[in-house]
Scaffold this active site. Structure first.
Site, mmCIF file in Angstrom:
data_model
loop_
_atom_site.group_PDB
_atom_site.id
_atom_site.type_symbol
_atom_site.label_atom_id
_atom_site.label_comp_id
_atom_site.label_asym_id
_atom_site.label_seq_id
_atom_site.Cartn_x
_atom_site.Cartn_y
_atom_site.Cartn_z
ATOM 1 N N GLN A 153 -10.420 -3.722 -3.281
ATOM 2 C CA GLN A 153 -11.561 -3.072 -2.955
ATOM 3 C C GLN A 153 -12.793 -3.565 -3.935
ATOM 4 O OE1 GLN A 153 -12.348 -1.347 0.087
ATOM 5 N NE2 GLN A 153 -14.345 -1.847 -0.537
ATOM 6 N N HIS A 205 -7.381 1.152 -6.279
ATOM 7 C CA HIS A 205 -7.558 0.140 -5.099
ATOM 8 C C HIS A 205 -8.292 -1.274 -5.487
ATOM 9 C CE1 HIS A 205 -8.173 -1.096 -1.066
ATOM 10 N NE2 HIS A 205 -8.863 -0.219 -0.732
ATOM 11 N N ASP A 254 -17.403 7.481 -1.228
ATOM 12 C CA ASP A 254 -15.992 7.202 -0.390
ATOM 13 C C ASP A 254 -15.593 8.514 -0.042
ATOM 14 O OD1 ASP A 254 -13.492 6.225 0.405
ATOM 15 O OD2 ASP A 254 -12.561 6.279 -1.603
ATOM 16 N N CYS A 282 -16.385 2.142 1.025
ATOM 17 C CA CYS A 282 -15.251 0.948 1.259
ATOM 18 C C CYS A 282 -14.959 1.073 2.588
ATOM 19 C CB CYS A 282 -14.336 1.351 0.285
ATOM 20 S SG CYS A 282 -13.739 3.084 0.459
ATOM 21 N N ARG A 308 0.844 -1.182 0.050
ATOM 22 C CA ARG A 308 0.093 -0.015 0.019
ATOM 23 C C ARG A 308 1.024 1.430 -0.117
ATOM 24 N NH1 ARG A 308 -5.377 1.433 3.605
ATOM 25 N NH2 ARG A 308 -6.132 0.235 2.145
ATOM 26 N N ARG A 345 -13.921 -8.319 1.649
ATOM 27 C CA ARG A 345 -12.605 -8.149 1.402
ATOM 28 C C ARG A 345 -11.947 -9.353 1.967
ATOM 29 N NH1 ARG A 345 -10.500 -2.946 1.635
ATOM 30 N NH2 ARG A 345 -8.527 -3.888 0.822
HETATM 31 N N1 CP Z 1 -11.334 -0.036 2.664
HETATM 32 C C1 CP Z 1 -10.127 -0.062 2.939
HETATM 33 O O1 CP Z 1 -9.275 -0.424 2.247
HETATM 34 O O2 CP Z 1 -9.785 0.007 4.358
HETATM 35 P P1 CP Z 1 -8.393 0.177 5.124
HETATM 36 O O3 CP Z 1 -8.087 1.572 4.578
HETATM 37 O O4 CP Z 1 -8.609 0.091 6.587
HETATM 38 O O5 CP Z 1 -7.577 -0.971 4.851
HETATM 39 N N1 NVA Z 2 -10.046 6.911 -1.240
HETATM 40 C C1 NVA Z 2 -9.476 6.505 0.077
HETATM 41 C C2 NVA Z 2 -9.888 4.966 0.277
HETATM 42 C C3 NVA Z 2 -9.684 4.389 1.475
HETATM 43 C C4 NVA Z 2 -9.797 2.767 1.729
HETATM 44 C C5 NVA Z 2 -8.132 6.845 0.262
HETATM 45 O O1 NVA Z 2 -7.326 6.661 -0.545
HETATM 46 O O2 NVA Z 2 -7.951 7.319 1.553
#
Ligand code: CP
Ligand code: NVA
Length: 312
Positions: A135, A132, A226, A265, A105, A293
């Site tokens: 997701q 993502h 989101d 999400c 990530r 997930r």
């Molecule tokens: N939706 C999601 O990716 O959550 P986290 O940021 O907690 O991993």
């Molecule tokens: N769009 C958000 C998603 C988090 C799971 C971010 O990137 O912070």
């Protein structure tokens, strides 16, 4: 069928492979719920490198690999020093000698691509500023548990961010119907949108952008939102709260979509992109999404790590 080494974008995977992942995820979910063993990756090790906070992604990958008979190793950003203590290439080459896969990530999407290019092991995108994909797979599983993707209209309302881009690409690949409602200034990255249009031409998917949210949600089966301020954009928070205010998913907006179920999400910024009454209300599927997930990613782990060569 041919699965790529890495899971960085759903755009890299053939549609039939994505469909197979969803079918396997549903099967893994059944096995999990019946408490039937499915240790298909015994002895496999998954390294996990997170530059941003996470609850769902971290826990579901760590629990997922354990349930498949493997184990996870958490790497801390300051400990590894990618690009400072050691080059991207050398980190990837080292990991490839010890472990069977890497979840990353990162802020910069190119970093995940760079790790994948130098690693012989599979690299899975656990979220970047751009995409993502895990997701989106869990979200597709959540939808198809209720209605076939090509029979439902999903309307995404808010910022044209990493989650929106992955949803559009996946729905375009799988022949779904998706409408995206964002301000003109914050549409999905045109690179991904144009790619999705190419997929849609082949799959029969319908993707469209409708700027006005009340018009966009008309006839929706699912309304998805989101956060307006993604991780790394905190300095723009106040400006974003102003800009996106008309895009809040609340009871008033949902009156235009009386049949719609609600997706998010998570984590949510309650009172910004979604009100608490909607998030906690009877239409909300957000915890089904979060649960999925786990199952979607176990299918991805099986398909990528299961095919991967053992480290030397
Ligand atoms: N939706 C999601 O990716 O959550 P986290 O940021 O907690 O991993
Ligand atoms: N769009 C958000 C998603 C988090 C799971 C971010 O990137 O912070």
């Amino acid at each position: 069928m041919n699965a790529p080494k890495d899971f960085i974008s759903v755009a890299d995977w053939p549609a039939e492979e994505l469909q197979a992942l969803l079918r396997r995820a549903a099967e893994l979910k059944r096995l999990h719920r019946k408490r039937e063993g499915h240790a298909t990756l015994p002895g496999r090790t998954l390294a996990m490198y997170f530059e941003k906070p996470s609850l769902r992604t971290q826990v579901t990958f760590e629990a997922g690999i354990a349930q498949l008979g493997g184990q996870a190793i958490q790497l801390r950003r300051e400990q590894v020093g990618i690009g400072t203590r050691e080059s991207v290439e050398d980190v990837a080459r080292n990991l490839s000698r010890w472990v069977h896969g890497l979840v990353a990530r990162t802020y910069d999407h190119a970093l995940v691509e760079g790790l994948a290019a130098s690693a012989t092991i599979p690299v899975i995108n656990g979220l970047t500023d751009a995409l993502h994909p895990c997701q989106a797979m869990a979200d597709a599983l959540t939808v198809v548990e209720r209605v076939p993707l090509d029979e439902a209209t999903l309307v995404y309302v808010g910022d044209g961010n990493n989650v929106a881009a992955s949803l559009v690409l996946l729905w375009a690949q799988l022949g779904g119907r998706i409408r995206v409602s964002t301000p003109a200034s914050h549409r999905v990255d045109p690179v991904y949108w144009e790619r999705a249009e190419v997929f849609a031409a082949a799959s029969g998917a319908r993707i469209e952008w409708v700027e006005v949210p009340e018009a966009a949600v008309d006839g929706a089966d699912f309304v998805y939102t989101d956060v307006w301020t993604s991780m790394g954009q905190e300095e723009e928070g106040e400006a974003r709260r102003q800009l996106f205010r008309p895009y809040q998913v609340n009871e008033a907006l949902l009156r235009a979509a009386p049949e719609a179920r609600v997706l998010h999400c998570l984590p949510a910024h309650r009172g910004e992109e979604i009100t608490s009454d909607v998030l906690d209300g009877a239409r909300s599927l957000v915890f089904d999404q979060a649960e999925n997930r786990l199952h979607a990613q176990k299918a991805i782990l099986e398909r990528t790590l299961g095919e991967a060569p053992a480290p030397l």
